[in-house]
Design a protein around this motif. Sequence first.
Motif, mmCIF file in Angstrom:
data_model
loop_
_atom_site.group_PDB
_atom_site.id
_atom_site.type_symbol
_atom_site.label_atom_id
_atom_site.label_comp_id
_atom_site.label_asym_id
_atom_site.label_seq_id
_atom_site.Cartn_x
_atom_site.Cartn_y
_atom_site.Cartn_z
ATOM 1 N N ASN A 487 0.828 -1.211 0.000
ATOM 2 C CA ASN A 487 0.000 0.000 0.000
ATOM 3 C C ASN A 487 0.860 1.257 0.000
ATOM 4 N N LEU A 488 1.928 1.234 0.790
ATOM 5 C CA LEU A 488 2.837 2.383 0.839
ATOM 6 C C LEU A 488 3.551 2.552 -0.493
ATOM 7 N N ALA A 489 4.033 1.449 -1.066
ATOM 8 C CA ALA A 489 4.733 1.516 -2.352
ATOM 9 C C ALA A 489 3.823 2.065 -3.442
ATOM 10 N N SER A 490 2.577 1.616 -3.466
ATOM 11 C CA SER A 490 1.637 2.080 -4.487
ATOM 12 C C SER A 490 1.352 3.568 -4.331
ATOM 13 N N MET A 491 1.143 4.013 -3.096
ATOM 14 C CA MET A 491 0.883 5.429 -2.864
ATOM 15 C C MET A 491 2.065 6.281 -3.328
ATOM 16 N N GLU A 492 3.261 5.872 -2.963
ATOM 17 C CA GLU A 492 4.451 6.639 -3.336
ATOM 18 C C GLU A 492 4.586 6.741 -4.851
ATOM 19 N N LEU A 493 4.434 5.626 -5.555
ATOM 20 C CA LEU A 493 4.608 5.643 -7.005
ATOM 21 C C LEU A 493 3.553 6.503 -7.687
ATOM 22 N N LEU A 494 2.319 6.425 -7.236
ATOM 23 C CA LEU A 494 1.268 7.246 -7.829
ATOM 24 C C LEU A 494 1.570 8.735 -7.667
ATOM 25 N N ILE A 495 2.006 9.132 -6.485
ATOM 26 C CA ILE A 495 2.300 10.551 -6.226
ATOM 27 C C ILE A 495 3.552 10.992 -6.976
ATOM 28 N N ILE A 496 4.600 10.180 -6.934
ATOM 29 C CA ILE A 496 5.867 10.553 -7.587
ATOM 30 C C ILE A 496 5.688 10.704 -9.090
ATOM 31 N N ILE A 497 5.149 9.687 -9.735
ATOM 32 C CA ILE A 497 5.063 9.695 -11.201
ATOM 33 C C ILE A 497 4.085 10.758 -11.691
#
Length: 537
Positions: A487-497
Amino acid sequence: MSSVLDGLSGLPIAAWAGVVVAAVLLVHFVPFIADPFGVRSYPGPFLAKISDAWLGWVAAQGHRSEVVHELHQKHGKFVRIAPNHVSISDPDALQVVYAHGNGTLKSVFYDAFVSIQRGLFNTRSRPEHARKRKIVSHIFSQKSVLEFEPYTRMHVQKLLRQWDRLYDLAVKGGSGEEGEGWKGYDGRLWLDSLPWYNYLAFDIIGDLAFGAPFGMLDACADAAPVAISQEKAMASYGDDNSPEITYFPAVQILNDRGEYSASLGVLPPHWRPLVKLIPWYRKGNEAVQRLAGIAIAQVAKRLTVPTDRADLLGKLQEGKDDEGNPMSREELTAEALTQLIAGSDTTSNSSCAITYHLAANPLVQQKLQRELDETLGNDDDSVSTFEQVKRLPYLEAVINETLRIHSTSGIGLPRVVPEGGLTVLGRYFPEGVVLSVPTYTIHRDQAVWGEDVEAFRPERWFERDEKAIQKTFNPFSFGPRSCVGRNLASMELLIIISSILRRYHFVLEDPDMKLDTKEGFLRKPVQCRVGIKRRTA
């Protein structure tokens, strides 16, 4: 017995060589002929059938997933990659080998990843894993992860400011000093994006795990404090002493550690003390200790400076098992180390790979930016929120397509068949056999993904059978040992990209460049040189 030893001690060198050769033959060929695990019929390299050294060598070269994939293309679904290890390249095998309640355990491979003590990732005991996961899993629930969003967005904003600063210098014809690696021409900023994604990922996980970033984005450099004496650092909990520390390049330490442990882990435990004397392995062992030292230094600092922040360490301190017991201080540090490794490597590698594929596929990049503009508007000065981007279909398809082609963990994660054996795809395997399902290969299964499996094409996520995709897509592993931090990895990637692509346009410095990778436990890009240009409204 002593008389036998006395006799051997008097042998000439040639005779000693004969004894060694005979011993090697005995150790390797007798099991090969006896076939105690019943795997003789499975195809694979001859050296892999008689010795673990073959897989150790392949792992050390940094391209294990590709080599195993080629073997599956040659031999089919079942390939023997070690004397008692069979790789199975079929999505249906995932549901069996890694399923809940099947009794399989992590193999001795994971012992090579233990430093401080066993953590959630490398413990092989089911009861111990269940205990640890109960404490840790609630920290990564969707609700808890949203508490970390402001810190993630703050560091993404810092990266954008640094790139804006360099871009302004670059369009004026500037270039970095020796070693900085950036330059400006053709109205673009040209740099290797990988180090910057490493800085970003380390600062985010440092802030989330330890209550303060490592400061890599501010320094524009790879450096982290490492406790020189683990014993002294561990003893300093709760008092005013500070562990003796020095600074090392954390990203390089993490890379060396991953390559070392992934190679050492496939070797038999009784080989490992001798193998560690080899210079390459000795360097890797030093990386293991230094990486542990980073966690020890950060935990010691965090526990001596109380904070009200909702960080991972604070939540780990609050967690309790079924008997109401919290984690011990050493266990706390081991789990913090696990989060440091998992939270930095995966985010930086994936962000870099996504940037490469978007730069290499301008029509995909244009389509994604159109979705972002239509949804978020043309104001590219702000960092996206999770709420804004969590349901953008093309953004999700771009990320998933990258995780398919460049899955951060591409190797088959080894599991030991339990007492009573296990039947997989109609084949019976007795107790003690090691089985694995290589993510790299099933992510290239043409029956699931289509014949163009090597092409980066996010549109396939709207075209292919959804059930088959859900069964095959495996970026975070499967079953009770799957990644707790997805969940943390998905949130980070969505925000970063989303934030970066709203703001910048990317092209490859070399249009023909392929994304070169090197693999330890994870597949990591070696570099990704791109040209960056600010988008105009």
